[in-house]
Design an enzyme around this catalytic site. Structure first.
Site, short mmCIF file in Angstrom:
data_model
loop_
_atom_site.label_atom_id
_atom_site.label_comp_id
_atom_site.label_asym_id
_atom_site.label_seq_id
_atom_site.Cartn_x
_atom_site.Cartn_y
_atom_site.Cartn_z
CG ASP A 1 76.14 -21.58 33.43
OD1 ASP A 1 74.98 -21.25 33.13
OD2 ASP A 1 76.67 -22.64 33.03
CE1 TYR B 1 74.28 -19.81 41.66
CE2 TYR B 1 75.40 -18.12 40.38
CZ TYR B 1 74.53 -18.47 41.40
OH TYR B 1 73.90 -17.49 42.13
CB CYS C 1 69.03 -21.36 30.57
SG CYS C 1 68.72 -21.52 32.34
CD GLN D 1 74.63 -26.59 28.98
OE1 GLN D 1 73.57 -26.64 28.36
NE2 GLN D 1 74.89 -25.67 29.89
CD GLU E 1 77.66 -26.84 41.37
OE1 GLU E 1 76.63 -27.25 41.94
OE2 GLU E 1 77.64 -26.07 40.41
#
Length: 455
Positions: free
Chosen positions: A381, A304, A408, A266, A328
């Site tokens: 995510d 993810y 997002c 992040q 992932e």
């Protein structure tokens, strides 16, 4: 006011905000029967009157323009936090990345709330409570600054063919040089603004928890040095800056997380803490233990999953025996996730594309595993485009008790929540977090619960 080829500059009243960091005006030119042609412009605020140069009149349904100056200003307007991006600078000289920087911080969050709520209603047909809060303070990272600056721990600067180093100009791929980076941490800003030479491409500046700034060169493919032929006569591979593979450590809630310097983490210095703490609180409020949300005997998934940040939050609620799997596609991130989750004996990290991994799970899970999945939490995510219908349908087919969705992009969130709703999942309140202050971007977290009355 009508426009023509001879008068590309007009005055417009800004009536609303739209997704993507632009604002809405309507031009009464007799071309539409819904109140006038829509014109999208940046650098404005609803309620203002602005002078606009029309830049794109190619679409029949809407045009685009750029603000030249403000005729009547909103009370929420302030001097831009990035002076070079202020409306007083010619549009071609304004850097991108801070498209809300001219708006008072509290009003930015009101506008972001409006954008999320509109997307949910218009795209998803959903009427959900929406809130947008500042990043949560942490013991090591402090709190958000009063003006929403100094937060970026990762910044990309671009290098053009003439050797100019800087951000792209707003809504373009043209590099412009700048003398400040107010959204970056002071360490990043100091490193990124040093005069340096580099091959055309990109320079990434990364500042992990240890405070040191790493510089990662990512030259364009045509300019990358080559290693030479592979054994067997295959094509040469582009060299990778070794700095990108350096393992750095980030600290969240007192827990270390290993991640590649060039890997995903992040951007906001408080974002990882905020999302981890928010997910922990949301799961805690919904109930814990064998009769609650995070049953350690169930099977939980973090899709993810990156390096395991949110998996650790789920497992932290469930306790040391929590069974959780991260999925992932980046093998290096998966390797780090395995190390980061080593405290939980039931944790494992797998490399794979989420859609393919779920398809394999659907065909191979035993009856006992399916029972554990039905009692579990799935964390989603996804990237900005969202999980998509196929992934949502595969998740819903596992019938997990809860889905924690991190988004997002409000439009992608609305689409995916609508799909979940059609498949029997009820969304709670949407908790937005302003993890990109002074830009239009927002992060959102919502907990979905399976409707047990539907089979």
């Amino acid at each position: 006011m009508a426009t023509s080829e001879d008068s590309p500059e007009i005055e417009l009243d800004i009536t609303d905000v739209a997704h993507g960091g632009v604002f809405v005006a309507r031009l009464d030119d007799g071309s539409a029967d819904r109140g006038g042609r829509v014109v999208f412009v940046p650098d404005a605020i609803p309620g203002e009157r602005v002078r606009v140069r029309l830049t794109d009149r190619s679409k029949p349904s809407f045009w685009r323009g750029e603000v030249l100056d403000v005729v009547t200003a909103s009370p929420h307007r302030r001097p831009h936090v990035w002076a070079q991006a202020d409306v007083g600078v010619p549009p071609e000289g304004r850097p991108g990345g801070a498209d809300f920087g001219h708006i008072a911080l509290a009003h930015q969050r009101e506008l972001k709330t409006r954008v999320v709520r509109d997307a949910l209603q218009r795209i998803g047909g959903l009427d959900l409570p929406v809130s947008v809060s500042e990043a949560l303070p942490s013991g090591t990272g402090g709190a958000e600054s009063a003006d929403g600056t100094g937060w970026r721990t990762r910044v990309s600067m671009h290098v053009d063919a003439d050797g100019r180093v800087g951000p792209f100009a707003a809504r373009s791929h043209r590099v412009i040089e700048v003398d400040e980076l107010p959204l970056a941490t002071p360490g990043i800003a100091a490193a990124a603004l040093q005069g340096r030479q580099a091959a055309p491409g990109r320079l990434d500046f990364v500042q992990p928890a240890d405070g040191g700034v790493r510089v990662i060169a990512r030259p364009d493919a045509a300019d990358r040095p080559r290693r030479g032929p592979r054994r067997g006569g295959g094509p040469a591979r582009a060299a990778t800056d070794p700095a990108a593979a350096e393992t750095v450590v980030e600290i969240v809630g007192g827990r270390p997380f290993r991640v590649d310097a060039g890997g995903f983490w992040q951007v906001h210095r408080l974002a990882a803490h905020t999302l981890s703490a928010a997910l922990t609180a949301l799961l805690g409020e919904a109930g814990t233990g064998a009769d609650g949300v995070v049953d350690p005997d169930a099977w939980h998934l973090d899709l993810y999953g990156g390096v395991g940040l949110l998996a650790a939050a789920v497992a932290g609620v469930g306790g040391p025996a929590t069974r959780i799997t991260t999925v992932e596609s980046d093998a290096r991130a998966t390797e780090h996730a395995g190390a980061n989750l080593a405290d939980w004996v039931g944790a494992r990290a797998e490399t794979g594309r989420v859609d393919r991994w779920l398809a394999h799970l659907a065909s191979s899970a035993s009856a006992a595993e399916r029972t554990r999945l039905r009692g579990g939490v799935v964390v989603l995510d996804p990237p900005r485009a969202g999980a998509g219908r196929e992934v949502v349908e595969r998740v819903a087919s596992l019938q997990p008790a809860h889905v924690a969705y991190v988004a997002c992009d409000p439009v992608a969130l609305a689409r995916d929540l609508a799909t979940f709703a059609a498949l029997g999942y009820r969304a709670g309140a949407v908790h937005g977090y302003d993890l990109f202050p002074n830009s239009h971007h927002i992060e959102a977290l919502v907990l979905l619960t399976r409707d047990h009355s539907r089979r």
